[in-house]
Design a protein around this motif. Structure first.
Motif, short mmCIF file in Angstrom:
data_model
loop_
_atom_site.label_atom_id
_atom_site.label_comp_id
_atom_site.label_asym_id
_atom_site.label_seq_id
_atom_site.Cartn_x
_atom_site.Cartn_y
_atom_site.Cartn_z
N ASP A 1 32.26 37.54 53.05
CA ASP A 1 31.61 37.32 51.76
C ASP A 1 31.84 38.51 50.82
OD1 ASP A 1 30.72 34.95 52.68
OD2 ASP A 1 28.64 35.57 52.99
N ALA A 2 31.64 39.70 51.35
CA ALA A 2 31.79 40.90 50.51
C ALA A 2 33.24 41.04 50.04
CB ALA A 2 31.35 42.15 51.28
N GLU B 1 33.94 38.61 47.29
CA GLU B 1 33.37 39.04 46.01
C GLU B 1 34.23 40.13 45.37
OE1 GLU B 1 31.00 37.98 44.14
OE2 GLU B 1 30.34 36.39 45.48
N PHE B 2 34.64 41.11 46.16
CA PHE B 2 35.43 42.22 45.62
C PHE B 2 36.80 41.74 45.15
CE2 PHE B 2 33.60 46.51 46.06
CZ PHE B 2 32.35 46.14 46.50
N LYS C 1 37.47 39.18 43.65
CA LYS C 1 37.39 38.51 42.35
C LYS C 1 37.64 39.48 41.21
CE LYS C 1 34.03 34.97 43.76
NZ LYS C 1 32.57 34.73 43.78
N LEU C 2 37.52 40.78 41.47
CA LEU C 2 37.73 41.78 40.43
C LEU C 2 39.18 41.75 39.97
CD1 LEU C 2 35.79 44.81 41.97
CD2 LEU C 2 35.05 43.39 40.08
N PRO C 3 39.42 42.03 38.68
CA PRO C 3 40.80 41.97 38.18
C PRO C 3 41.67 43.04 38.84
CG PRO C 3 39.33 42.95 36.55
CD PRO C 3 38.46 42.43 37.64
N VAL D 1 42.43 43.32 41.92
CA VAL D 1 42.05 43.64 43.30
C VAL D 1 42.39 42.45 44.19
CG1 VAL D 1 40.13 44.19 44.84
CG2 VAL D 1 40.21 45.19 42.56
N LEU E 1 39.30 44.55 51.02
CA LEU E 1 38.88 44.93 52.38
C LEU E 1 38.77 46.45 52.49
CD1 LEU E 1 38.27 44.12 55.32
CD2 LEU E 1 40.71 44.32 55.78
N LEU F 1 38.15 48.60 50.08
CA LEU F 1 36.98 49.07 49.33
C LEU F 1 35.69 48.77 50.10
CD1 LEU F 1 37.94 47.97 45.68
CD2 LEU F 1 38.22 50.21 46.75
N LEU G 1 34.78 54.78 44.27
CA LEU G 1 35.61 54.00 45.19
C LEU G 1 36.99 54.66 45.32
CD1 LEU G 1 34.81 50.37 43.97
CD2 LEU G 1 34.00 51.45 46.05
N PRO G 2 37.59 54.56 46.51
CA PRO G 2 38.89 55.21 46.69
C PRO G 2 39.96 54.57 45.81
CG PRO G 2 38.36 53.80 48.56
CD PRO G 2 37.14 53.85 47.70
N ARG H 1 37.03 49.39 33.33
CA ARG H 1 37.60 48.06 33.21
C ARG H 1 36.88 47.08 34.14
NH1 ARG H 1 42.22 45.70 35.43
NH2 ARG H 1 42.59 47.59 36.64
N LEU H 2 36.63 47.50 35.38
CA LEU H 2 35.96 46.63 36.35
C LEU H 2 34.52 46.34 35.92
CD1 LEU H 2 37.18 48.18 39.74
CD2 LEU H 2 38.11 46.21 38.53
N TYR I 1 34.45 44.02 33.03
CA TYR I 1 34.78 42.67 33.50
C TYR I 1 33.54 42.00 34.09
CZ TYR I 1 36.49 39.01 36.57
OH TYR I 1 36.66 37.81 37.21
N PHE J 1 27.79 39.61 43.55
CA PHE J 1 28.70 40.71 43.82
C PHE J 1 27.94 41.92 44.37
CE2 PHE J 1 30.54 44.73 42.54
CZ PHE J 1 31.82 44.62 43.02
N SER K 1 26.24 41.34 47.81
CA SER K 1 27.08 41.05 48.97
C SER K 1 27.34 42.32 49.78
CB SER K 1 28.42 40.44 48.52
OG SER K 1 29.21 41.39 47.86
#
Lengths: 205, 205
Positions: free
Chosen positions: A15-16, A19-20, A22-24, A26, A32, A34, B23-24, B33-34, B37, B49, B52
């Motif tokens: 799930d996580a 969700e991540f 979905k970010l532009p 990514v 995974l 992140l 975040l790395p 940007r994120l 978004y 988001f 999760s």
């Protein structure tokens, strides 16, 4: 590796990652990476991360003067007594505000349109904060409006439209200077920019 | 543009951008940007988001057999009756599990070490799930242990250490094959890999 859903041993993890991803910009693999990075952090830090964006979404407002993002009814820039309220710089979004603020060369106020007219994307004049701009021109003393929009077809259309609509208020309308950027070589500058920079030449001091 | 803290008109926005830029591989610009978004999405989606990752951190467990991430006490792989419990593949982390699962060529179980021995990073044998591995070897019938660790100094050290420690259980110990990857050209393969692939040549069928 291709991340197929059934290869995650954990639905929570899946799930996580979903969700991540979905970010532009990514993909599943970055998502995974992140998520596993965050999983290694303390619960306190993970909560701070997750809640920061929820809190922002729930509590952030649009400035009732300039439509910029703000924590308060009126944003810091509009509320700042040192800023010149007689000059309004029209920009597309908050990123442009940040870019101009970083130059430390502008001391007027802004007006954030929240987009530009783009029929292809279904964005018309009514989706932008033009009415709010008119209200400012009606209710307060404004001397100059500066267009700081990108020089795309959409940007030009938006300038043209707004310029016509605010003509009746009789304020001076200008646009930021276009030209050869500092450090750029003439040889590699496109003809449009170079041509304009000759037409709009300035006095050498 | 350089994002200076004081140029954000909103503290909430600044907080969210700061969190994301931790975040790395995510700098301030990407973070902005994120965040912008996400700010455009519905509150429902933003909550999904943010929550999760919090939910994952709060609820995910380590499998009590193989130390893999799992929603339940025992992970899906260890609980799967079709998997061969007599073979254990030792990997560093869940990403390696996913990579091997994606090959669809392995039907045994895993043991996730949770890292590799790396004195420079302060990771010693006691930080890895080696004790849990010994318990498995003691309590259940295991025929073979396969090392699937990276061929770095640390990976080799870890294999060497675990191999010595589990020697008393008398199980067969193997390591995944190293050689010239499919599609790679011999000319551009490093000597170590090429040399090993000649030494460990297999019968041509």
């Amino acid at each position: 590796m291709d991340l197929q859903e059934n290869n995650f041993s954990s639905k929570l993890l899946n799930d996580a990652v979903t969700e991540f991803s979905k970010l532009p910009g990514v993909g599943k693999k970055t998502a995974l990476r992140l998520v596993l990075y965050l999983l290694k952090q303390d619960l306190k830090d993970v909560k701070a991360f997750g809640n920061s964006i929820i809190k922002l979404k729930q509590e952030v407002k649009k400035c009732n003067v300039c439509n910029n993002l703000s924590d308060t009814e009126t944003c810091d820039i509009c509320a700042n007594l040192k800023r010149n309220k007689e000059i309004i710089c029209i920009v597309e979004n908050i990123r442009d505000v940040i870019a101009i603020e970083n130059t430390q060369h502008y001391f007027g106020t802004y007006h954030v349109l929240g987009g530009i007219i783009s029929p292809l994307d279904g964005i018309g004049p009514n989706d932008l904060s033009i009415e709010l701009l008119e209200k400012r021109l009606q209710n307060s003393k404004v001397v100059e409006v500066i267009f700081a929009l990108n020089t795309t077809m959409e940007g030009d259309t938006t300038c043209f439209y707004i310029n016509k609509r605010i003509a009746k208020y009789g304020v001076r309308v200008s646009t930021i200077a276009r030209g050869v950027a500092f450090g750029n070589e003439l040889e590699y500058t496109d003809e449009m920019t170079l041509g304009r920079s000759i037409l709009n030449r300035i006095e050498y001091k």
